[in-house]
Design a protein around this motif. Structure first.
Motif, short mmCIF file in Angstrom:
data_model
loop_
_atom_site.label_atom_id
_atom_site.label_comp_id
_atom_site.label_asym_id
_atom_site.label_seq_id
_atom_site.Cartn_x
_atom_site.Cartn_y
_atom_site.Cartn_z
N LYS A 215 -26.59 24.26 20.50
CA LYS A 215 -25.15 24.53 20.50
C LYS A 215 -24.52 24.09 21.82
O LYS A 215 -23.50 23.38 21.83
CB LYS A 215 -24.91 26.03 20.27
CG LYS A 215 -23.44 26.43 20.24
CD LYS A 215 -23.29 27.92 20.11
CE LYS A 215 -23.52 28.52 21.48
NZ LYS A 215 -23.20 29.92 21.61
N VAL B 44 -29.87 16.86 19.06
CA VAL B 44 -28.41 16.88 19.10
C VAL B 44 -27.97 15.43 18.97
O VAL B 44 -28.59 14.54 19.56
CB VAL B 44 -27.91 17.46 20.44
CG1 VAL B 44 -26.42 17.24 20.62
CG2 VAL B 44 -28.26 18.93 20.56
N GLU B 45 -26.93 15.19 18.21
CA GLU B 45 -26.38 13.84 18.11
C GLU B 45 -24.86 13.93 18.10
O GLU B 45 -24.28 14.60 17.26
CB GLU B 45 -26.89 13.15 16.84
CG GLU B 45 -26.48 11.69 16.77
CD GLU B 45 -27.18 10.93 15.67
OE1 GLU B 45 -26.49 10.16 14.98
OE2 GLU B 45 -28.39 11.11 15.50
N CYS B 46 -24.25 13.26 19.06
CA CYS B 46 -22.79 13.22 19.18
C CYS B 46 -22.38 11.75 19.25
O CYS B 46 -23.11 10.92 19.79
CB CYS B 46 -22.33 13.93 20.45
SG CYS B 46 -22.90 15.63 20.56
N LYS C 207 -27.92 10.98 21.86
CA LYS C 207 -28.96 11.75 21.19
C LYS C 207 -29.76 12.52 22.23
O LYS C 207 -30.20 11.93 23.22
CB LYS C 207 -29.91 10.83 20.41
CG LYS C 207 -29.23 10.07 19.30
CD LYS C 207 -30.21 9.12 18.62
CE LYS C 207 -29.50 8.31 17.54
NZ LYS C 207 -30.39 7.29 16.96
N VAL D 234 -24.95 20.62 12.99
CA VAL D 234 -24.64 20.22 14.36
C VAL D 234 -24.28 18.75 14.28
O VAL D 234 -25.13 17.91 14.03
CB VAL D 234 -25.85 20.44 15.30
CG1 VAL D 234 -25.52 19.96 16.69
CG2 VAL D 234 -26.26 21.90 15.31
N GLY D 235 -23.01 18.44 14.49
CA GLY D 235 -22.58 17.06 14.26
C GLY D 235 -22.85 16.73 12.81
O GLY D 235 -22.45 17.46 11.92
N THR E 265 -24.65 20.19 22.24
CA THR E 265 -23.70 19.53 21.33
C THR E 265 -22.29 19.63 21.90
O THR E 265 -21.57 18.63 21.98
CB THR E 265 -23.75 20.16 19.92
OG1 THR E 265 -25.07 20.02 19.40
CG2 THR E 265 -22.75 19.50 18.99
N THR F 163 -20.22 16.39 23.45
CA THR F 163 -18.94 16.11 22.80
C THR F 163 -17.82 16.10 23.85
O THR F 163 -16.95 15.21 23.84
CB THR F 163 -18.65 17.14 21.70
OG1 THR F 163 -19.67 17.06 20.71
CG2 THR F 163 -17.29 16.89 21.05
#
Length: 178
Positions: free
Chosen positions: A142, A33-35, A126, A10-11, A145, A149
């Protein structure tokens, strides 16, 4: 001990999800999650795009009850879907960081801003503190993320080129208002 393990990227972060019977609370706390995205605008302009709903509504939600300020709770709305979400603002460090809690069950979101040059900012979002497990956790990671994004893509288009892409509005065209 045998158990099913699911691995995915994920990323740039690896996510490990275990079957419900094998997951521990520490596994939940470590899921995130990290974008990220570079925006060709000053850090103050990019920071204000998230704090000031007059700007944020150009690339993310459609309506807000106010600016993001520490200790305040605001409501964000996505009118095209008939959805509203209460946002608790935990921390605001001008031009550096915004921390909020949102969703049900609530998770924490950090928006971090780094000045790369006078006219270039690196934004990292984050999202962590998930309460789901197993397939529900995978689905949440999912969805978040993809969502964050999309927000960063819309932010980039709006701030750099003045274009409102309607990415969030067009993401789920078949969903009816609730």
């Amino acid at each position: 001990m045998s158990y099913a393990t699911f691995h995915t990227q994920v990323g740039w972060q690896q996510v490990k999800c275990y079957s419900k019977s094998d997951i521990k609370m520490n596994d939940l706390k470590n899921s995130k999650v990290e974008c990220q995205m570079m925006i060709r605008k000053s850090v103050s302009e990019v920071f204000q795009a998230f704090v000031d709903p007059r700007i944020t509504t150009k690339f993310w939600f459609t309506k807000s009850s106010g600016k993001l300020e520490k200790g305040r709770t605001v409501t964000w709305e996505w009118e095209m879907y008939g959805i509203a979400e209460e946002i608790k603002v935990i921390e605001v460090v001008p031009n550096k960081k915004i921390t909020i809690e949102w969703d049900n069950p609530s998770t924490t979101v950090d928006f971090e801003f780094s000045e790369l040059s006078k006219e270039t900012t690196y934004v990292v979002i984050k999202n962590y503190g998930f309460h789901q497990i197993g397939n529900d956790l995978i689905e949440a990671i999912k969805n978040n993320t993809g969502g964050f994004t999309t927000v960063l893509d819309g932010l980039k288009a709006y701030l750099e080129y003045g274009i409102e892409l309607d990415l969030v509005k067009d993401k789920f065209p078949k969903i009816q208002k609730k």
